[in-house]
Scaffold this motif. Structure first.
Motif, PDB file in Angstrom:
ATOM      1  N   GLY A 170       0.842  -1.202   0.000  1.00 40.70           N
ATOM      2  CA  GLY A 170       0.000   0.000   0.000  1.00 40.70           C
ATOM      3  C   GLY A 170       0.874   1.248   0.000  1.00 40.70           C
ATOM      4  O   GLY A 170       0.640   2.193  -0.761  1.00 40.70           O
ATOM      5  N   HIS A 171       1.920   1.224   0.817  1.00 39.60           N
ATOM      6  CA  HIS A 171       2.854   2.351   0.914  1.00 39.60           C
ATOM      7  C   HIS A 171       3.568   2.578  -0.428  1.00 39.60           C
ATOM      8  O   HIS A 171       3.641   3.706  -0.923  1.00 39.60           O
ATOM      9  N   GLU A 172       4.069   1.499  -1.018  1.00 40.77           N
ATOM     10  CA  GLU A 172       4.817   1.634  -2.279  1.00 40.77           C
ATOM     11  C   GLU A 172       3.916   2.090  -3.418  1.00 40.77           C
ATOM     12  O   GLU A 172       4.272   2.964  -4.205  1.00 40.77           O
ATOM     13  N   ILE A 173       2.737   1.485  -3.510  1.00 44.67           N
ATOM     14  CA  ILE A 173       1.809   1.849  -4.580  1.00 44.67           C
ATOM     15  C   ILE A 173       1.362   3.302  -4.394  1.00 44.67           C
ATOM     16  O   ILE A 173       1.185   4.040  -5.366  1.00 44.67           O
ATOM     17  N   ALA A 174       1.240   3.733  -3.150  1.00 41.25           N
ATOM     18  CA  ALA A 174       0.893   5.134  -2.886  1.00 41.25           C
ATOM     19  C   ALA A 174       1.957   6.084  -3.440  1.00 41.25           C
ATOM     20  O   ALA A 174       1.630   7.137  -3.994  1.00 41.25           O
ATOM     21  N   HIS A 175       3.241   5.709  -3.327  1.00 39.24           N
ATOM     22  CA  HIS A 175       4.303   6.539  -3.925  1.00 39.24           C
ATOM     23  C   HIS A 175       4.053   6.704  -5.426  1.00 39.24           C
ATOM     24  O   HIS A 175       4.207   7.793  -5.977  1.00 39.24           O
ATOM     25  N   ALA A 176       3.670   5.592  -6.087  1.00 41.66           N
ATOM     26  CA  ALA A 176       3.441   5.640  -7.538  1.00 41.66           C
ATOM     27  C   ALA A 176       2.222   6.506  -7.866  1.00 41.66           C
ATOM     28  O   ALA A 176       2.281   7.358  -8.754  1.00 41.66           O
ATOM     29  N   LYS A 189      16.559   9.536  -2.417  1.00 38.99           N
ATOM     30  CA  LYS A 189      15.418   8.834  -1.843  1.00 38.99           C
ATOM     31  C   LYS A 189      14.218   9.767  -1.689  1.00 38.99           C
ATOM     32  O   LYS A 189      14.356  10.977  -1.774  1.00 38.99           O
ATOM     33  N   TYR A 190      13.081   9.185  -1.478  1.00 37.69           N
ATOM     34  CA  TYR A 190      11.886   9.994  -1.251  1.00 37.69           C
ATOM     35  C   TYR A 190      12.102  10.908  -0.050  1.00 37.69           C
ATOM     36  O   TYR A 190      12.731  10.536   0.932  1.00 37.69           O
ATOM     37  N   GLY A 191      11.530  12.097  -0.128  1.00 40.34           N
ATOM     38  CA  GLY A 191      11.653  13.040   0.978  1.00 40.34           C
ATOM     39  C   GLY A 191      10.624  12.758   2.060  1.00 40.34           C
ATOM     40  O   GLY A 191       9.750  11.913   1.901  1.00 40.34           O
ATOM     41  N   GLN A 213       6.983  13.194   1.125  1.00 33.02           N
ATOM     42  CA  GLN A 213       6.528  12.097   0.273  1.00 33.02           C
ATOM     43  C   GLN A 213       6.312  10.836   1.100  1.00 33.02           C
ATOM     44  O   GLN A 213       5.363  10.091   0.875  1.00 33.02           O
ATOM     45  N   GLU A 214       7.189  10.609   2.066  1.00 32.99           N
ATOM     46  CA  GLU A 214       7.036   9.431   2.927  1.00 32.99           C
ATOM     47  C   GLU A 214       5.735   9.497   3.715  1.00 32.99           C
ATOM     48  O   GLU A 214       4.992   8.523   3.800  1.00 32.99           O
ATOM     49  N   SER A 215       5.470  10.671   4.287  1.00 34.45           N
ATOM     50  CA  SER A 215       4.291  10.773   5.121  1.00 34.45           C
ATOM     51  C   SER A 215       3.029  10.695   4.261  1.00 34.45           C
ATOM     52  O   SER A 215       2.018  10.114   4.657  1.00 34.45           O
ATOM     53  N   PRO A 250      17.132   0.200   1.659  1.00 37.32           N
ATOM     54  CA  PRO A 250      17.070   1.194   0.578  1.00 37.32           C
ATOM     55  C   PRO A 250      15.836   2.089   0.523  1.00 37.32           C
ATOM     56  O   PRO A 250      15.938   3.277   0.813  1.00 37.32           O
ATOM     57  N   GLU A 251      14.670   1.564   0.136  1.00 40.29           N
ATOM     58  CA  GLU A 251      13.541   2.477  -0.050  1.00 40.29           C
ATOM     59  C   GLU A 251      13.143   3.117   1.265  1.00 40.29           C
ATOM     60  O   GLU A 251      12.628   4.207   1.308  1.00 40.29           O
ATOM     61  N   PHE A 252      13.393   2.408   2.353  1.00 37.30           N
ATOM     62  CA  PHE A 252      12.888   2.878   3.643  1.00 37.30           C
ATOM     63  C   PHE A 252      13.909   3.703   4.414  1.00 37.30           C
ATOM     64  O   PHE A 252      13.747   4.007   5.568  1.00 37.30           O
ATOM     65  N   THR A 312      15.819   9.869   4.322  1.00 37.21           N
ATOM     66  CA  THR A 312      15.026  10.965   4.857  1.00 37.21           C
ATOM     67  C   THR A 312      13.758  10.488   5.530  1.00 37.21           C
ATOM     68  O   THR A 312      12.857  11.266   5.759  1.00 37.21           O
ATOM     69  N   HIS A 313      13.683   9.213   5.793  1.00 38.14           N
ATOM     70  CA  HIS A 313      12.504   8.711   6.472  1.00 38.14           C
ATOM     71  C   HIS A 313      12.262   9.475   7.753  1.00 38.14           C
ATOM     72  O   HIS A 313      13.196   9.828   8.452  1.00 38.14           O
ATOM     73  N   PRO A 314      10.989   9.666   8.062  1.00 38.55           N
ATOM     74  CA  PRO A 314      10.715  10.301   9.348  1.00 38.55           C
ATOM     75  C   PRO A 314      11.270   9.427  10.467  1.00 38.55           C
ATOM     76  O   PRO A 314      11.387   8.220  10.280  1.00 38.55           O
TER      77      PRO A 314
HETATM   78 ZN   LIG Z   1       8.489   5.187   1.099  1.00 35.65          ZN
END
Ligand SMILES: [Zn+2]
Length: 265
Positions: free
Chosen positions: A135-141, A192-194, A197-199, A236-238, A241-243
């Motif tokens: 769900g998290h990854e597809i949300a990025h897309a 990486k995602y900022g 974007q993560e939130s 990697p993806e996680f 800049t992850h919160p």
């Molecule tokens: Zn992410």
């Protein structure tokens, strides 16, 4: 800061800017690359990636990844249809694969190509945990974060070149860029995602998993397991800049009532 804004505006003028709005959060973003082009680049990168990696031979786990992905896909399609945003899914060629790789990673590209690494399965623990990840990854897309990252890189590092110009002049660089903006592989830790974007991906992901029939409350223990697993050294993806774990948990709790409205047992 001002330099950045000027670079962005110039790039926008050069390339014909396209301001889009992220579903659910309503944040507006500058996307300098067309969806069609982003999808085509993603499909090429994905084909290349799949040639270089082995799919898992675990039939049961593979079936779980495909089933979870398809359920989330249907939830996304439903959400977009209900909100008159189905056009944003134009050109999507969804696909869900489990690859044999010990990295704790997963990603989804523009156009719906989604890859889960076997290394993340013990952290996911079960299908609901996997739904948190997917769900998290597809949300990025869906939120076009790859396009946003790509646009920022083109504006800041490649003098506002168009992606096709860059791909023509330096195909290897363009290919690397696309892999990097999606968090594929490791060692390219710059793009990486900022945090925003993560939130955003967390919030959208909760809603999509809930609509797909998975209890979004499982996201809280999942991210705790992820934190324990990474011990501050996230995969990697996680990564990057992850919160911080505390910020993420507070955010998840804040968005939980909203997600629970979409959850039908
Ligand atoms: Zn992410």
């Amino acid at each position: 800061m001002y330099k950045k804004i000027i670079a962005f505006s110039m790039a926008a003028m050069l390339m014909g800017s396209s301001c889009t709005t992220v579903p659910i959060t309503g944040r507006s973003q500058l996307n300098l690359v067309s969806d069609a082009q982003m999808q085509q680049m993603s499909y090429d990168a994905y084909d290349q990636f799949m040639k270089e990696h082995k799919v898992s031979r675990d039939a049961q786990a593979t079936a779980m990844v495909k089933r979870t992905g398809q359920r989330i896909q249907r939830a996304v399609e439903q959400y977009m249809a209900q909100n008159n945003m189905s056009d944003q899914l134009q050109g999507y060629q969804w696909e869900f694969n489990l690859i044999e790789d010990p990295q704790v990673n997963a990603w989804a590209m523009a156009g719906g190509k989604t890859v889960v690494y076997t290394g993340i399965l013990p952290v996911a623990k079960n299908e609901t945990g996997l739904a948190v990840v997917m769900g998290h990854e597809i949300a990025h897309a869906i939120a076009k974060h790859g396009n946003e990252r790509m646009s920022q890189q083109l504006a800041q590092q490649f003098g506002g070149q168009t992606l096709s110009a860059l791909a023509g002049a330096q195909p290897g660089v363009a290919q690397n860029l696309i892999m990097t903006v999606y968090g594929v592989g490791s060692g390219l830790g710059l793009l990486k995602y900022g945090r925003t974007q993560e939130s955003e991906a967390d919030r959208l992901g909760l809603i999509f998993m809930a609509m797909a029939g998975y209890n979004p409350q499982e996201a809280i223990p999942f991210w705790e397991r992820m934190e324990a697993k990474s011990g501050g050294q996230a995969p990697p993806e996680f990564l990057s800049t992850h919160p911080s774990a505390g910020t993420r948990q507070a955010d998840l709790k804040k968005h939980m009532p909203e997600a629970m409205q979409y959850y039908k047992k």
